[in-house]
Design an enzyme around this catalytic site. Sequence first.
Site, PDB file in Angstrom:
ATOM      1  N   GLY A 176       4.216  13.928  -1.281  1.00 23.29           N
ATOM      2  CA  GLY A 176       2.654  14.607  -0.649  1.00 23.29           C
ATOM      3  C   GLY A 176       2.220  15.584  -2.121  1.00 23.29           C
ATOM      4  O   GLY A 176       1.410  16.461  -1.336  1.00 23.29           O
TER       5      GLY A 176
ATOM      6  N   CYS B 244     -20.716  -6.288  -0.643  1.00 22.29           N
ATOM      7  CA  CYS B 244     -21.821  -6.049   0.332  1.00 22.29           C
ATOM      8  C   CYS B 244     -22.480  -5.312   1.167  1.00 22.29           C
ATOM      9  O   CYS B 244     -22.525  -5.217   2.550  1.00 22.29           O
ATOM     10  CB  CYS B 244     -22.163  -8.035   0.802  1.00 22.29           C
ATOM     11  SG  CYS B 244     -20.735  -7.973   2.032  1.00 22.29           S
TER      12      CYS B 244
ATOM     13  N   TYR C  39     -11.597   7.638   2.177  1.00 19.68           N
ATOM     14  CA  TYR C  39     -11.863   9.328   2.470  1.00 19.68           C
ATOM     15  C   TYR C  39     -12.528   9.893   2.413  1.00 19.68           C
ATOM     16  O   TYR C  39     -12.482  10.940   1.630  1.00 19.68           O
ATOM     17  CB  TYR C  39      -9.867   9.703   1.630  1.00 19.68           C
ATOM     18  CG  TYR C  39      -8.703   8.709   1.964  1.00 19.68           C
ATOM     19  CD1 TYR C  39      -8.304   8.459   2.687  1.00 19.68           C
ATOM     20  CD2 TYR C  39      -8.629   8.110   0.777  1.00 19.68           C
ATOM     21  CE1 TYR C  39      -7.276   7.226   3.117  1.00 19.68           C
ATOM     22  CE2 TYR C  39      -7.366   7.384   0.669  1.00 19.68           C
ATOM     23  CZ  TYR C  39      -6.483   7.038   2.378  1.00 19.68           C
ATOM     24  OH  TYR C  39      -5.745   6.491   2.051  1.00 19.68           O
TER      25      TYR C  39
HETATM   26  N1  LLP Z   1       7.190   9.675   1.158  1.00 18.44           N
HETATM   27  C1  LLP Z   1       6.161   8.662   2.448  1.00 18.44           C
HETATM   28  C2  LLP Z   1       7.518   8.654   4.138  1.00 18.44           C
HETATM   29  C3  LLP Z   1       5.108   8.687   2.728  1.00 18.44           C
HETATM   30  O1  LLP Z   1       4.223   7.860   3.661  1.00 18.44           O
HETATM   31  C4  LLP Z   1       3.985   9.130   1.339  1.00 18.44           C
HETATM   32  C5  LLP Z   1       2.780   8.858   1.089  1.00 18.44           C
HETATM   33  C6  LLP Z   1       5.496   9.597   0.171  1.00 18.44           C
HETATM   34  C7  LLP Z   1       6.382   9.517  -0.167  1.00 18.44           C
HETATM   35  C8  LLP Z   1       4.348   9.851  -0.820  1.00 18.44           C
HETATM   36  O2  LLP Z   1       3.620  10.532  -1.054  1.00 18.44           O
HETATM   37  P1  LLP Z   1       2.513  10.986  -2.203  1.00 18.44           P
HETATM   38  O3  LLP Z   1       3.927  12.079  -2.981  1.00 18.44           O
HETATM   39  O4  LLP Z   1       1.856  10.196  -3.001  1.00 18.44           O
HETATM   40  O5  LLP Z   1       1.576  11.760  -0.922  1.00 18.44           O
HETATM   41  N2  LLP Z   1      -3.895   6.312   0.593  1.00 18.44           N
HETATM   42  C9  LLP Z   1      -3.493   7.468   0.472  1.00 18.44           C
HETATM   43  C10 LLP Z   1      -2.541   8.355   0.243  1.00 18.44           C
HETATM   44  C11 LLP Z   1      -0.974   7.844   1.198  1.00 18.44           C
HETATM   45  C12 LLP Z   1       0.117   7.874   1.245  1.00 18.44           C
HETATM   46  C13 LLP Z   1       0.750   7.535   2.195  1.00 18.44           C
HETATM   47  N3  LLP Z   1       1.943   8.090   2.531  1.00 18.44           N
HETATM   48  C14 LLP Z   1      -4.407   8.108  -0.599  1.00 18.44           C
HETATM   49  O6  LLP Z   1      -4.938   7.336  -1.518  1.00 18.44           O
HETATM   50  O7  LLP Z   1      -4.732   8.725  -0.952  1.00 18.44           O
END
Ligand code: LLP
Length: 399
Positions: free
Chosen positions: A224, A329, A302
């Site tokens: 996160g 498109c 987003y």
């Molecule tokens: N752990 C779990 C259970 C998760 O669902 C996620 C991300 C992470 C770890 C890794 O989170 P990070 O460190 O990358 O924030 N497609 C979206 C982001 C979706 C994140 C989904 N879960 C974007 O492009 O912002």
Amino acid sequence: MSLAELAAAEGTPLYVYSSAAITARYRAIDHAFRGYPHAIHYALKANSTLGIVRLLRSLGAAADANSGGEIDVALRAGFIPEQIVFTGVGKTPSELAQAIDIGVKTINAESEGELDRIDCLARERGTRVRVALRVNPDVDARSHPHISTGLKVNKFGVPVDAVREICRRFVSREGLEFAGLHTHVGSQITDLEPLRRAAMTIVALARELKDDGITLDHLDIGGGLGVSYDGVKVPSPDEYAAAVLPIVRESGLTVILEPGRSVVGPAGVLVAQVVDVKDRPDGKSFVILDAGMTELMRPMLYGAFHRIEPVLCNASSDEIVADIVGPLCESSDTLGKDRRVKRPRPGDLFAILDAGAYGAVMASNYNRRPMPAEVLVDGAKWSVIRRRQTIDDLLALES
Ligand code: LLP
């Protein structure tokens, strides 16, 4: 390493990642948590190209997989099952069986129903499966609603006040071993407070479970941590560790982290070529690239901001305000709005920055566009870690 040279060699659109940047970012997180037992399970969902996953493995990372496919990729990248945690809100019976059969380190369980399914599958196989119940702490990550996951209206995990009772009920199941608690409240979090609150919630729950005679061995605080897409300062790994470690320390349990974006996001760019420049009646312009929402979906999905920089500064002094768009498109195919740039010419290159996470992995074949190639730069060397898809690759699946 010159992006123009890479683009000349491999064509565009092209993802380019820096091995040095990934290494430095991974080490910064590891270093921030030094002195306390921790494991960094890189979230494959951010970027699971084999070359990237192998690099992270070589740095000492473990893996967080969110599907059967990501488990397979982790194994092919050389991880052993004991290095993989398996997360996901809708794990299918076959994915659960796959995880149990290979013996992953922990399954992060999302619900009572899933605990029950894991228990049945484990008993059928005469084995016990290590689980960590995913807690929904009802914490607002204050990120984009699409990527905030910790509110009670979100589909993830079980409510805080149900955890104790669920654990009491399931602890005697022969197929289950309660190894930890898990939480993940969202992605691109730039305010440490929600991460602190989520950690506090599971630390308090671990204490209550201990009173009930359930001793865990880890707390998985998810991923996160946000990155700076616009150059404004965001919390560093050190600040993140300083916020959560004092809380976790009280539990004495190993902490598991699942970072994705903060490891690979700023370590990648998407290089694209200008196809056309069109002036609009209102005085603004369109710069049309050969990359769009098919290569990088974040802006359209987003409203995400990514800096877009010319790869080579041209000599023109004529500045325009332009929407930087792709060739698809639909009007949602916009990578950047109202950007002030020197008037480019067709053939000029732009780099879309901070595209290392949730870029290539979210690409699609809409409009029958082949997936872009991906290159990993390592010092003065570079290699293609994923070749450009061809129309034959695409049609190979069809009768
Ligand atoms: N752990 C779990 C259970 C998760 O669902 C996620 C991300 C992470 C770890 C890794 O989170 P990070 O460190 O990358 O924030 N497609 C979206 C982001 C979706 C994140 C989904 N879960 C974007 O492009 O912002």
